[in-house]
Scaffold this active site. Structure first.
Site, PDB file in Angstrom:
ATOM      1  N   ASN A  28      49.756  37.231  48.397  1.00 13.10           N
ATOM      2  CA  ASN A  28      48.087  38.061  48.023  1.00 13.10           C
ATOM      3  C   ASN A  28      48.088  38.340  49.411  1.00 13.10           C
ATOM      4  OD1 ASN A  28      47.580  35.737  48.522  1.00 13.10           O
ATOM      5  ND2 ASN A  28      46.608  35.544  46.449  1.00 13.10           N
ATOM      6  N   ASP A  33      53.033  39.731  35.584  1.00 13.25           N
ATOM      7  CA  ASP A  33      51.741  39.039  36.427  1.00 13.25           C
ATOM      8  C   ASP A  33      51.163  40.024  37.239  1.00 13.25           C
ATOM      9  OD1 ASP A  33      51.564  36.593  37.185  1.00 13.25           O
ATOM     10  OD2 ASP A  33      52.067  38.011  39.604  1.00 13.25           O
TER      11      ASP A  33
END
Length: 369
Positions: free
Chosen positions: A55, A244
């Site tokens: 991320n 996810d």
């Protein structure tokens, strides 16, 4: 040490760099004494984490780790199921037990994924997987994940035919008995999840902040050849990665902070997803504690090129996320405001799961007498 070699375990499985196990890990695996007749009982795969695995804060996505876990499990279970003469098969993922993310993994670290077979029934294989992260600059290693996966062997000639699994040899009778108890428990839990299969996530116009509708999210994905095995069905790891991603979007919308996967409750694969299907992955918040969020993720498959089959539920799971500051410290989670009776019911169910797991962890942390 022998050089790394490229494994081609079976058609339709990903090519993965498989390394010999380190002496300490090999000794631990040998001590468990659950070897197949002529196949290794443990393998290890590894690769470096890249920017596209993480991320914006540099933490590797939980879905990326789940995908690597599934690849290792698929390799060792498929290899074992083809260890005897007979009809060839590919092992398909049926269930992933609860998986805790014990420590974050970052860009530039090397993930070492070790897998070994710990139990076999007549038609299924239990695989235990451990994930270690290595900082190649300092040599520091830490355990990041433990997971248990269940696979079933599907014939290469007939995808609807489940083949028998070659047995493993146990050094102690207790190992087989404990494995049988785990098998029966997961089988019962899989049956109990099917009652939720009719549940769907409906969009709501102009939702209020901190409500279920405000953060709920969906992702639509067309299943292509790169997502699939030789059978033309989606890899379990691909599905888990998409699940996810959606759960992460729900958590980020609710908190508006950096979020990371803390754990995944059992992921049940109810039906296979065929190449060419359009899958809808939907996520919604079900429960919040002071520092964590539970998110239910549902996967529905729509076989758009097959008019004879209707849309169906393919997989479901609960993901738990935590909110982090820019320094990586836990932050309080905004409390969820359930509005409808169904949302209130799901909130209470989520609270029950949270309290049950909290009590289990406290029991494990207590010193032994």
């Amino acid at each position: 040490m022998a050089p790394p070699r490229l494994i081609h375990s079976a058609p339709g499985l990903p090519d993965t760099c498989a390394l010999p196990l380190p002496p300490a890990v090999a000794a631990a695996a040998a001590s468990m004494s659950v070897p197949a007749s002529e196949t290794p009982s443990a393998i290890q795969i590894c690769r470096i984490m890249r920017p596209d695995d993480a991320n914006v804060a540099g933490n590797v996505h939980g879905g990326t780790i789940l995908k690597m876990i599934e690849e290792a499990g698929a390799i060792i279970s498929t290899r074992h199921c083809n260890s005897q003469n007979g009809e060839r098969c590919v092992a398909a993922l049926a269930r992933v037990e609860r998986t805790d993310f014990l420590s974050p993994m970052c860009i530039g670290e090397v993930a070492h994924v070790s897998a070994e077979i710990t139990y076999t029934s007549k038609h299924s294989v239990e695989v235990q997987v451990n994930v270690m992260s290595e900082n190649i600059l300092t040599g520091t290693k830490k355990l990041t994940n433990k997971a248990t996966l269940w696979y079933v062997p599907l014939s290469l000639k007939n995808v609807d035919k489940v083949l028998e699994v070659p047995p493993v040899v146990y050094s102690r009778q207790e190992q087989e008995e404990e494995g049988r108890k785990r098998y029966e428990a997961q089988k019962l839990e899989r049956m109990e999840t099917k009652w939720r299969n009719g549940d769907i996530v409906q969009p709501v116009m102009n939702p209020e902040p901190n409500t279920v509708s405000y953060s709920q999210s969906s992702l639509i994905h067309l299943v292509g050849p790169s997502d699939c095995t030789l059978h033309g069905f989606v890899h379990g790891g691909v599905t888990m990665k998409l699940m996810d991603e959606v759960a992460g979007i729900v958590a980020a919308r609710h908190c508006k902070t950096n979020i990371v996967t803390a754990s995944v409750d059992a992921i049940n694969f109810h039906d296979k997803i065929r190449k060419g299907c359009v899958i809808t992955i939907s996520g919604r918040m079900t429960f919040t504690s002071n520092k964590s969020m539970e998110i239910e993720v549902l996967v529905d498959a729509d076989p758009v090129v097959d008019n004879s089959q209707k849309r169906y539920r393919a997989a479901s799971a609960f993901f738990t996320y935590v909110s982090l500051s820019q320094e990586g410290k836990p932050l309080p989670v905004p409390q969820l405001v359930p509005e409808t009776e169904d949302e209130k019911k799901r909130f209470e169910e989520g609270k029950g799961r949270y309290l049950q797991m909290k009590a289990k962890r406290q029991g494990q942390a207590e010193p032994q007498a």
